[in-house]
Design a protein around this motif. Structure first.
Motif, PDB file in Angstrom:
ATOM      1  N   ASN A   1       0.821  -1.200   0.000  1.00 26.73           N
ATOM      2  CA  ASN A   1       0.000   0.000   0.000  1.00 26.73           C
ATOM      3  C   ASN A   1       0.861   1.259   0.000  1.00 26.73           C
ATOM      4  OD1 ASN A   1      -2.064   2.013   1.476  1.00 26.73           O
ATOM      5  ND2 ASN A   1      -3.119   0.392   0.363  1.00 26.73           N
TER       6      ASN A   1
ATOM      7  N   PHE B   1       1.004   4.174  -2.914  1.00 27.12           N
ATOM      8  CA  PHE B   1       0.772   5.615  -2.723  1.00 27.12           C
ATOM      9  C   PHE B   1       2.017   6.435  -3.048  1.00 27.12           C
ATOM     10  CE2 PHE B   1      -3.145   4.281  -0.599  1.00 27.12           C
ATOM     11  CZ  PHE B   1      -4.024   5.144  -1.239  1.00 27.12           C
TER      12      PHE B   1
ATOM     13  N   TYR C   1      -1.966  11.904  -7.762  1.00 27.71           N
ATOM     14  CA  TYR C   1      -3.119  11.614  -6.904  1.00 27.71           C
ATOM     15  C   TYR C   1      -4.182  12.714  -6.960  1.00 27.71           C
ATOM     16  CZ  TYR C   1      -5.919  10.847  -2.731  1.00 27.71           C
ATOM     17  OH  TYR C   1      -6.972  10.687  -1.876  1.00 27.71           O
TER      18      TYR C   1
ATOM     19  N   ARG D   1     -14.910  16.463   0.918  1.00 26.09           N
ATOM     20  CA  ARG D   1     -13.998  16.813   2.025  1.00 26.09           C
ATOM     21  C   ARG D   1     -14.583  17.954   2.860  1.00 26.09           C
ATOM     22  NH1 ARG D   1     -10.254  15.926  -2.037  1.00 26.09           N
ATOM     23  NH2 ARG D   1      -9.065  14.013  -1.725  1.00 26.09           N
TER      24      ARG D   1
ATOM     25  N   GLY E   1      -3.924   9.564   7.865  1.00 25.43           N
ATOM     26  CA  GLY E   1      -3.820   9.242   6.438  1.00 25.43           C
ATOM     27  C   GLY E   1      -4.032  10.519   5.652  1.00 25.43           C
TER      28      GLY E   1
ATOM     29  N   GLY F   1      -2.343  12.074   3.530  1.00 23.35           N
ATOM     30  CA  GLY F   1      -2.001  12.073   2.109  1.00 23.35           C
ATOM     31  C   GLY F   1      -1.390  13.383   1.662  1.00 23.35           C
TER      32      GLY F   1
ATOM     33  N   ASP G   1       0.871  10.041   7.949  1.00 24.13           N
ATOM     34  CA  ASP G   1       0.659   9.170   6.797  1.00 24.13           C
ATOM     35  C   ASP G   1       1.879   8.247   6.664  1.00 24.13           C
ATOM     36  OD1 ASP G   1      -1.375   9.525   4.139  1.00 24.13           O
ATOM     37  OD2 ASP G   1       0.439   8.352   3.801  1.00 24.13           O
ATOM     38  N   THR G   2       1.652   7.075   6.110  1.00 24.24           N
ATOM     39  CA  THR G   2       2.771   6.136   5.919  1.00 24.24           C
ATOM     40  C   THR G   2       3.573   6.454   4.653  1.00 24.24           C
ATOM     41  OG1 THR G   2       1.092   4.688   4.984  1.00 24.24           O
ATOM     42  CG2 THR G   2       1.899   4.115   7.158  1.00 24.24           C
ATOM     43  N   SER G   3       2.998   7.230   3.730  1.00 24.07           N
ATOM     44  CA  SER G   3       3.669   7.453   2.443  1.00 24.07           C
ATOM     45  C   SER G   3       4.395   8.796   2.417  1.00 24.07           C
ATOM     46  CB  SER G   3       2.622   7.408   1.317  1.00 24.07           C
ATOM     47  OG  SER G   3       3.127   8.035   0.169  1.00 24.07           O
TER      48      SER G   3
ATOM     49  N   ASN H   1       2.002   5.669  11.359  1.00 22.29           N
ATOM     50  CA  ASN H   1       1.062   4.604  11.032  1.00 22.29           C
ATOM     51  C   ASN H   1      -0.093   4.647  12.023  1.00 22.29           C
ATOM     52  OD1 ASN H   1      -0.257   2.139  10.587  1.00 22.29           O
ATOM     53  ND2 ASN H   1       1.654   1.163   9.970  1.00 22.29           N
ATOM     54  N   CYS H   2      -1.319   4.645  11.506  1.00 20.21           N
ATOM     55  CA  CYS H   2      -2.464   4.765  12.409  1.00 20.21           C
ATOM     56  C   CYS H   2      -2.669   3.520  13.283  1.00 20.21           C
ATOM     57  CB  CYS H   2      -3.729   5.108  11.641  1.00 20.21           C
ATOM     58  SG  CYS H   2      -4.249   3.846  10.500  1.00 20.21           S
TER      59      CYS H   2
ATOM     60  N   VAL I   1     -10.001  10.401   6.112  1.00 20.58           N
ATOM     61  CA  VAL I   1     -10.789  10.467   4.876  1.00 20.58           C
ATOM     62  C   VAL I   1     -10.127   9.629   3.780  1.00 20.58           C
ATOM     63  CG1 VAL I   1     -11.591  12.042   3.057  1.00 20.58           C
ATOM     64  CG2 VAL I   1     -11.792  12.693   5.458  1.00 20.58           C
ATOM     65  N   PHE I   2     -10.851   8.658   3.286  1.00 23.25           N
ATOM     66  CA  PHE I   2     -10.397   7.750   2.206  1.00 23.25           C
ATOM     67  C   PHE I   2      -9.133   6.973   2.590  1.00 23.25           C
ATOM     68  CE2 PHE I   2     -12.162  11.455  -0.485  1.00 23.25           C
ATOM     69  CZ  PHE I   2     -13.465  11.013  -0.301  1.00 23.25           C
ATOM     70  N   CYS I   3      -8.943   6.773   3.878  1.00 21.54           N
ATOM     71  CA  CYS I   3      -7.727   6.076   4.342  1.00 21.54           C
ATOM     72  C   CYS I   3      -8.043   4.694   4.888  1.00 21.54           C
ATOM     73  CB  CYS I   3      -7.038   6.915   5.412  1.00 21.54           C
ATOM     74  SG  CYS I   3      -5.773   6.049   6.329  1.00 21.54           S
TER      75      CYS I   3
HETATM   76  C1  LIG Z   1      -6.660   7.651  -0.639  1.00 12.35           C
HETATM   77  S1  LIG Z   1      -5.442   8.463   0.285  1.00 12.35           S
HETATM   78  C2  LIG Z   1      -6.358   9.712   1.136  1.00 12.35           C
HETATM   79  C3  LIG Z   1      -5.540  10.936   1.447  1.00 12.35           C
HETATM   80  C4  LIG Z   1      -6.303  12.117   2.019  1.00 12.35           C
HETATM   81  N1  LIG Z   1      -6.891  11.819   3.292  1.00 12.35           N
HETATM   82  C5  LIG Z   1      -7.335  12.656   1.076  1.00 12.35           C
HETATM   83  O1  LIG Z   1      -8.418  13.034   1.537  1.00 12.35           O
HETATM   84  O2  LIG Z   1      -7.072  12.736  -0.125  1.00 12.35           O
HETATM   85  C6  LIG Z   1      -5.131   7.287   1.581  1.00 12.35           C
HETATM   86  C7  LIG Z   1      -3.912   7.638   2.399  1.00 12.35           C
HETATM   87  O3  LIG Z   1      -3.855   6.767   3.534  1.00 12.35           O
HETATM   88  C8  LIG Z   1      -2.496   6.473   3.776  1.00 12.35           C
HETATM   89  N2  LIG Z   1      -2.412   5.263   4.609  1.00 12.35           N
HETATM   90  C9  LIG Z   1      -2.643   3.976   4.251  1.00 12.35           C
HETATM   91  N3  LIG Z   1      -2.457   3.156   5.300  1.00 12.35           N
HETATM   92  C10 LIG Z   1      -2.097   3.945   6.353  1.00 12.35           C
HETATM   93  C11 LIG Z   1      -1.770   3.689   7.716  1.00 12.35           C
HETATM   94  N4  LIG Z   1      -1.786   2.445   8.206  1.00 12.35           N
HETATM   95  N5  LIG Z   1      -1.475   4.731   8.523  1.00 12.35           N
HETATM   96  C12 LIG Z   1      -1.464   5.996   8.025  1.00 12.35           C
HETATM   97  N6  LIG Z   1      -1.744   6.305   6.737  1.00 12.35           N
HETATM   98  C13 LIG Z   1      -2.067   5.295   5.920  1.00 12.35           C
HETATM   99  C14 LIG Z   1      -1.905   6.325   2.387  1.00 12.35           C
HETATM  100  O4  LIG Z   1      -0.511   6.435   2.374  1.00 12.35           O
HETATM  101  C15 LIG Z   1      -2.609   7.452   1.633  1.00 12.35           C
HETATM  102  O5  LIG Z   1      -1.873   8.640   1.644  1.00 12.35           O
END
Ligand SMILES: C[S@@+](CC[C@H](N)C(=O)[O-])C[C@H]1O[C@@H](n2cnc3c(N)ncnc32)[C@H](O)[C@@H]1O
Length: 250
Positions: free
Chosen positions: A20, A24, A31, A47, A66, A68, A89-91, A117-118, A134-136
């Motif tokens: 994942n 990302f 994105y 949002r 997350g 992003g 965020d992890t990325s 990491n959440c 949101v979307f995470c």
């Molecule tokens: C679809 S994006 C959403 C980003 C942002 N919240 C938005 O509204 O556009 C999902 C994000 O969640 C992050 N993510 C995935 N797993 C995660 C984790 N375990 N802890 C923190 N972030 C994470 C990804 O790296 C990515 O940036």
């Protein structure tokens, strides 16, 4: 979907945490653009609605889980420029784009982003006046653990807002969405970035729990008064829940 094989660490997600993160990092430069096109510009509206539920207040500190490329953090500060936000965020690829935006808007004193990491938040208990993701959560390997961590770092009585994409239901919208997911989404993403990433998006929407199940997962994770509402024919669902006010016995 059968192309995604689960290992034992993946309770809930279609990909491992490493896959994942790699995905990302790869799609980070595209994105925001892909999001706006695929949602026909509705992502801003979604949002805005999610942040309205959080109702940001002056001097309150919010956690954007997350985060992003930072659009939720920016929206919180747009709705209340006297609040503060920490995004994790992890990325690093996604965070890098977010940082650029924060600098561009001169918001360094109100917002900060860090790798995190959440499933294991590096903040003390009862730190935040509210949290939002949101979307995470669709991408997270263990949703209940992630929500429990978010509850831990929230101050008692404060709110968690969760927004996720969901597959629309109904005799008309469900087939229409499937056609869109199998034709328009791969076409747009072929031009912009990675088809496989958006195949994953469609598959993860299909397998994501229905709102009543999500409500239960959030309640089981320690939230109270969990409620949800659907937007745009059920393509997006927003959930809210409160951390209980714990009354200490003397
Ligand atoms: C679809 S994006 C959403 C980003 C942002 N919240 C938005 O509204 O556009 C999902 C994000 O969640 C992050 N993510 C995935 N797993 C995660 C984790 N375990 N802890 C923190 N972030 C994470 C990804 O790296 C990515 O940036």
């Amino acid at each position: 979907m059968s192309v995604y094989k689960k290992n034992e660490d993946q309770i809930d997600s279609l990909m491992t945490a490493d896959q994942n993160k790699e995905m990302f990092n790869d799609i980070a430069p595209y994105y925001d653009g892909a999001n706006h096109i695929l949602s026909v510009g509705l992502d801003h509206l979604w949002r805005r609605e999610a942040v309205k539920r959080l109702d940001p207040k002056e001097d309150h500190v919010y956690l954007d889980v997350g985060c992003g490329t930072g659009d939720i953090t920016l929206e919180i500060l747009r709705q209340n420029k006297a609040s503060r936000v920490i995004g994790i965020d992890t990325s690093l690829g996604m965070l890098g784009i977010g940082w650029k935006k924060i600098r561009q808007y001169g918001l360094e004193s109100q917002a900060s982003f860090r790798e995190g990491n959440c499933l294991c938040l590096e903040f003390p208990d009862n730190s935040f006046d509210g949290a939002i993701t949101v979307f995470c959560i669709r991408n997270v390997t263990d949703r209940k653990k992630a929500f429990s961590e978010m509850v831990r770092v929230l101050k008692p009585g404060s709110m968690l807002v969760v927004m996720e994409l969901t597959e629309p239901m109904g005799l008309v919208m469900k087939p229409l969405f499937r056609i869109y997911a199998s034709t328009v989404m791969p076409l747009v993403t072929k031009i912009m970035s990675s088809v496989s990433a958006y195949k994953y998006l469609a598959a993860s929407m299909e397998t994501f729990p229905k709102p009543e199940n999500m409500k239960q997962i959030m309640t089981d994770s320690g939230l109270t008064n969990v409620a949800y509402s659907q937007m745009t024919f059920g393509i997006v669902t927003v959930y809210v829940g409160l951390k209980d006010i714990i009354t200490k016995t003397p």
